[in-house]
Design an enzyme around this catalytic site. Structure first.
Site, PDB file in Angstrom:
ATOM      1  N   ASP A 190       9.926 -13.106  -3.215  1.00  0.00           N
ATOM      2  CA  ASP A 190       9.186 -12.813  -1.316  1.00  0.00           C
ATOM      3  C   ASP A 190       8.681 -13.901  -0.885  1.00  0.00           C
ATOM      4  O   ASP A 190       7.644 -12.791   0.031  1.00  0.00           O
ATOM      5  CB  ASP A 190       8.780 -11.103  -2.208  1.00  0.00           C
ATOM      6  CG  ASP A 190       7.229 -11.996  -2.813  1.00  0.00           C
ATOM      7  OD1 ASP A 190       7.400 -12.607  -3.498  1.00  0.00           O
ATOM      8  OD2 ASP A 190       6.902 -10.535  -3.362  1.00  0.00           O
ATOM      9  N   GLU A 191       8.954 -14.822  -0.559  1.00  0.00           N
ATOM     10  CA  GLU A 191       7.969 -16.185  -0.108  1.00  0.00           C
ATOM     11  C   GLU A 191       8.985 -16.406   1.006  1.00  0.00           C
ATOM     12  O   GLU A 191      10.177 -16.924   0.778  1.00  0.00           O
ATOM     13  CB  GLU A 191       7.283 -16.938  -0.943  1.00  0.00           C
ATOM     14  CG  GLU A 191       6.983 -16.353  -1.866  1.00  0.00           C
ATOM     15  CD  GLU A 191       5.937 -18.039  -2.600  1.00  0.00           C
ATOM     16  OE1 GLU A 191       6.673 -19.181  -2.430  1.00  0.00           O
ATOM     17  OE2 GLU A 191       4.746 -17.685  -3.215  1.00  0.00           O
TER      18      GLU A 191
END
Length: 278
Positions: A190-191
Site C-alpha cells: 500500500d505504498e
C-alpha cells in the site's frame, strides 16, 4: 471503472499496438532493390543485344516453339516475384509482432500489473533521470512517498479483492493529481511514490501532498461497502535533502515514517536539519 479501463488510462504510450502497416520502410527498400535489379538486368540485356539474339534463335528454330517457352518462363518469373513479395510481407509482419511483444514485455517489467502505475524499478530509473535533468538545468525535483493508513483492516474485513479495488482507486487519484511530467508509481503493498519535475519551491510540493492526502482520505463506495483509508506523505527535495536517488528515497521514507506516529493524514517534510511535520 474496470482494471482494464484504468490500465488504458494510466498506461504508457510506450506499449506498442502491433498493428500492421503496409508498406513500411523495410518493404519499400526491398521493393526498390527488386526494381533496381530488374532494371539492371534489362539494361544488361539491351547492352548485349539479348533480345536480338533471342529473336534470331526463334526465327532459326521455329519448330522449338521458343515463344511459348519464353512466355512460360516469364509467367514463372512473375509468379515467383508475387510469391516473394507476399512472403516478405508475412515475414515483416512477424518481425513487427515480435518487436511489439518485446516492447510489451519490457513495458510490463516496469509497470505494476494491478494499478498500471510504474513499479519500483521504473520509479528508480525515473528518479535518476529527474535528478540528472535537475542538475543540468540547476533546478529542483521532489520525491513524495505515500503510505496508506487503515488499509490493513480493509483487507482483513473485506478480503483482498476489495483491497485491490481500493488500491486501483487510490492509484487513479494519484495519477489524476500528479502534475504534468510527473511519474506516479506503486512501490509495493500500500505504498506509492510520485516524482515531481521542476519544483518551484517547497510550498508547491506541500500543496500537492495535502491534496493527495485529502483526496485519498475521502470515503469511497465499493458496491455496498463504504470504506475510508487515509494517507501519510513524506517529502524530499533535490538537492536540499539529497544528491542522488538513494539519499532522496531514504529522506522521503524517513519523513513519511516520522509523520505517522503523530496523526493520520500528516505530511512529513524532510529538510537539511531533519524532518518537520505539517
Amino acid at each position: 471503472m474496470s482494471k482494464n479501463d484504468l490500465r488504458r488510462q494510466l498506461g504508457s504510450s510506450e506499449i506498442a499496438s502491433g498493428d500492421v502497416r503496409w508498406p513500411d520502410r523495410r518493404m519499400l527498400v526491398l521493393v526498390g532493390s527488386w526494381i533496381l535489379l530488374v532494371a539492371g538486368l534489362f539494361a544488361f540485356a539491351v547492352k548485349v543485344d539479348l533480345f536480338d539474339w533471342l529473336y534470331r534463335i526463334t526465327r532459326t528454330h521455329e519448330d522449338w516453339q521458343l515463344d511459348e517457352i519464353l512466355a512460360l518462363l516469364l509467367c514463372v518469373g512473375v509468379v515467383s516475384l508475387v510469391f516473394l513479395a507476399v512472403r516478405t510481407r508475412q515475414l515483416a509482419h512477424e518481425v513487427r509482432r515480435r518487436e511489439a511483444a518485446e516492447r510489451l514485455a519490457h513495458d510490463s517489467a516496469r509497470h505494476d500489473p494491478l494499478t498500471g502505475l510504474a513499479n519500483g524499478r521504473r520509479f528508480r530509473e525515473a528518479l535518476a533521470q529527474a535528478i540528472e535533468s535537475a542538475r543540468q538545468s540547476q533546478s529542483s525535483c521532489a520525491v513524495l512517498f505515500i503510505d496508506l493508513d487503515r488499509f490493513k483492516p480493509v483487507n482483513d474485513m473485506h478480503g483482498h479483492a476489495v483491497g485491490d479495488e481500493v488500491l486501483i482507486d487510490v492509484a487513479q487519484q494519484i495519477a489524476l493529481a500528479a502534475p504534468a511530467g510527473a511519474t506516479a508509481a506503486r512501490l509495493g503493498g500500500d505504498e506509492f511514490g510520485v516524482i515531481v519535475m521542476a519544483v518551484p519551491g517547497r510550498e508547491s510540493v506541500l500543496f500537492l501532498s495535502q491534496r493527495l492526502s485529502r483526496d485519498i482520505s475521502k470515503a469511497r463506495q465499493l458496491g455496498e461497502v463504504q470504506l475510508e483509508v487515509g494517507a501519510t506523505v513524506g517529502i524530499a527535495i533535490f538537492p536540499d535533502d539529497g544528491h542522488d536517488a538513494n539519499s532522496l528515497i531514504k529522506a522521503a521514507d524517513q519523513a513519511m515514517y516520522a509523520a505517522k506516529p503523530s496523526r493520520r493524514g500528516l505530511i512529513g517534510l524532510s529538510d537539511s536539519n531533519g524532518v518537520i511535520a505539517n
